[in-house]
Enzyme design. Structure first.
Site, PDB file in Angstrom:
ATOM      1  N   ASP A  13     -17.584 -20.781  14.384  1.00 52.95           N
ATOM      2  CA  ASP A  13     -16.282 -20.997  13.755  1.00 52.95           C
ATOM      3  C   ASP A  13     -16.527 -21.578  12.367  1.00 52.95           C
ATOM      4  O   ASP A  13     -16.737 -22.782  12.215  1.00 52.95           O
ATOM      5  CB  ASP A  13     -15.455 -21.987  14.594  1.00 52.95           C
ATOM      6  CG  ASP A  13     -14.089 -22.251  13.980  1.00 52.95           C
ATOM      7  OD1 ASP A  13     -13.565 -21.356  13.290  1.00 52.95           O
ATOM      8  OD2 ASP A  13     -13.545 -23.353  14.191  1.00 52.95           O
ATOM      9  N   GLU A  73     -15.485 -16.209  14.159  1.00 55.80           N
ATOM     10  CA  GLU A  73     -14.022 -16.181  14.074  1.00 55.80           C
ATOM     11  C   GLU A  73     -13.597 -15.533  12.764  1.00 55.80           C
ATOM     12  O   GLU A  73     -14.112 -15.833  11.693  1.00 55.80           O
ATOM     13  CB  GLU A  73     -13.421 -17.588  14.193  1.00 55.80           C
ATOM     14  CG  GLU A  73     -11.898 -17.538  14.147  1.00 55.80           C
ATOM     15  CD  GLU A  73     -11.210 -18.581  15.015  1.00 55.80           C
ATOM     16  OE1 GLU A  73     -11.829 -19.121  15.931  1.00 55.80           O
ATOM     17  OE2 GLU A  73     -10.022 -18.837  14.755  1.00 55.80           O
ATOM     18  N   ASP A 145     -14.558 -28.557  16.851  1.00 54.73           N
ATOM     19  CA  ASP A 145     -15.211 -27.410  16.199  1.00 54.73           C
ATOM     20  C   ASP A 145     -16.257 -26.766  17.104  1.00 54.73           C
ATOM     21  O   ASP A 145     -16.419 -25.546  17.112  1.00 54.73           O
ATOM     22  CB  ASP A 145     -15.859 -27.836  14.875  1.00 54.73           C
ATOM     23  CG  ASP A 145     -14.825 -28.303  13.880  1.00 54.73           C
ATOM     24  OD1 ASP A 145     -14.054 -27.466  13.390  1.00 54.73           O
ATOM     25  OD2 ASP A 145     -14.762 -29.515  13.611  1.00 54.73           O
TER      26      ASP A 145
END
Lengths: 178, 178
Positions: A13, A73, A145
């Site tokens: 991410d 992502e 995260d």
């Protein structure tokens, strides 16, 4: 017949300040937690320094854990153009590190992650984190995260499960995690 | 005393479709053309493929020509947020390739390039290209993106000339290009 190497997914991410990551193994229809964490860049550091931290850490992750595939992502543009540029730079650096290590890279939107992990696209971030903990049988909740990194890895696993089963995922069952 | 290696500057103008580059040597107060060109990504290729082309080509450029320093144009955000994100990704990938090769990376704005190469910040793009041809004594005009790469390399050379002279640029005069 030699059992094939299990699929090991590195989920990433990317963010301008913090890049979350999570690695899982896919053994048959099970997803097994390997590692997760965050790469933090130094605030006020020059761009090359921040990009260096991202590429070097991802490169090291790949060398250490040897994932077979990466899922990143797919971000959406921010309202702030300068933030969008910085996010793009961080994301470009992360994908560069993966590509240089020869990893195939898949992209998933936040909507796809929510649909795959929670079952509906309007799920709250907390629901995604909750499902990550449940599915991977974690004893605690990882940092936000890191959980996002794991959720992206899980998305790749779940979306490819049907396909893998059709192609004979039983081979994987004979792998080293049995 | 062993003559020091001349400064060889790799200038890069990152773009989402085309990344221009130019390499020059600095010998005393002279700038000498080495090579310039464009890295073009494949339209409609997936993101990892486009980033792969950028990092692999820049990596190869550094391995082949062994620049001592890199200068990258500092871009400004575009009116189109999706284009800004893509530009950021291309730029992040380019800088990642430079950092992984251990090169120090400097950034210059378009204004700084115009001021350094033409002498005034409001110069047209054509004036910059004209000055690149003059300063490097080129027999033809390079492609626009390649010229931008050379202009960025020249900017780094010109802005550091004063400093180099103070630190004894005469050493460089004894280098292999004399």
């Amino acid at each position: 017949m030699t059992p094939s190497r299990p699929t090991r997914i590195l989920g990433i991410d990317p963010g301008s300040r913090t890049t979350g990551f999570g690695i899982i193994d896919v053994v048959g229809r099970e997803q097994i937690y390997v590692v997760s964490g965050c790469i933090k860049t130094i605030k006020n550091d020059e761009l090359a320094g921040r990009i260096g931290i991202i590429v070097e850490n991802i490169s090291e992750l790949v060398a250490t854990y040897r994932p077979t595939v990466a899922a990143v992502e797919r971000v959406f543009v921010n309202v702030n153009p300068a933030a969008t540029l910085m996010l793009g730079q961080a994301r470009g650096a992360a994908i560069a590190a993966l590509v240089l290590r020869g990893l195939p890279v898949y992209e998933y939107t936040a909507l796809q992650v929510k649909q795959a992990v929670v079952g509906q696209g309007k799920a709250a971030k907390e629901q995604v984190q909750h499902m990550v903990v449940q599915m991977l049988k974690l004893s605690g909740t990882p940092q936000a995260d890191a959980a996002d990194g794991l959720a992206i890895a899980l998305t790749h696993a779940l979306r490819n499960q049907g396909l893998a089963a059709k192609l004979g995922s039983s081979q994987v069952k004979g792998g080293r995690f049995q």
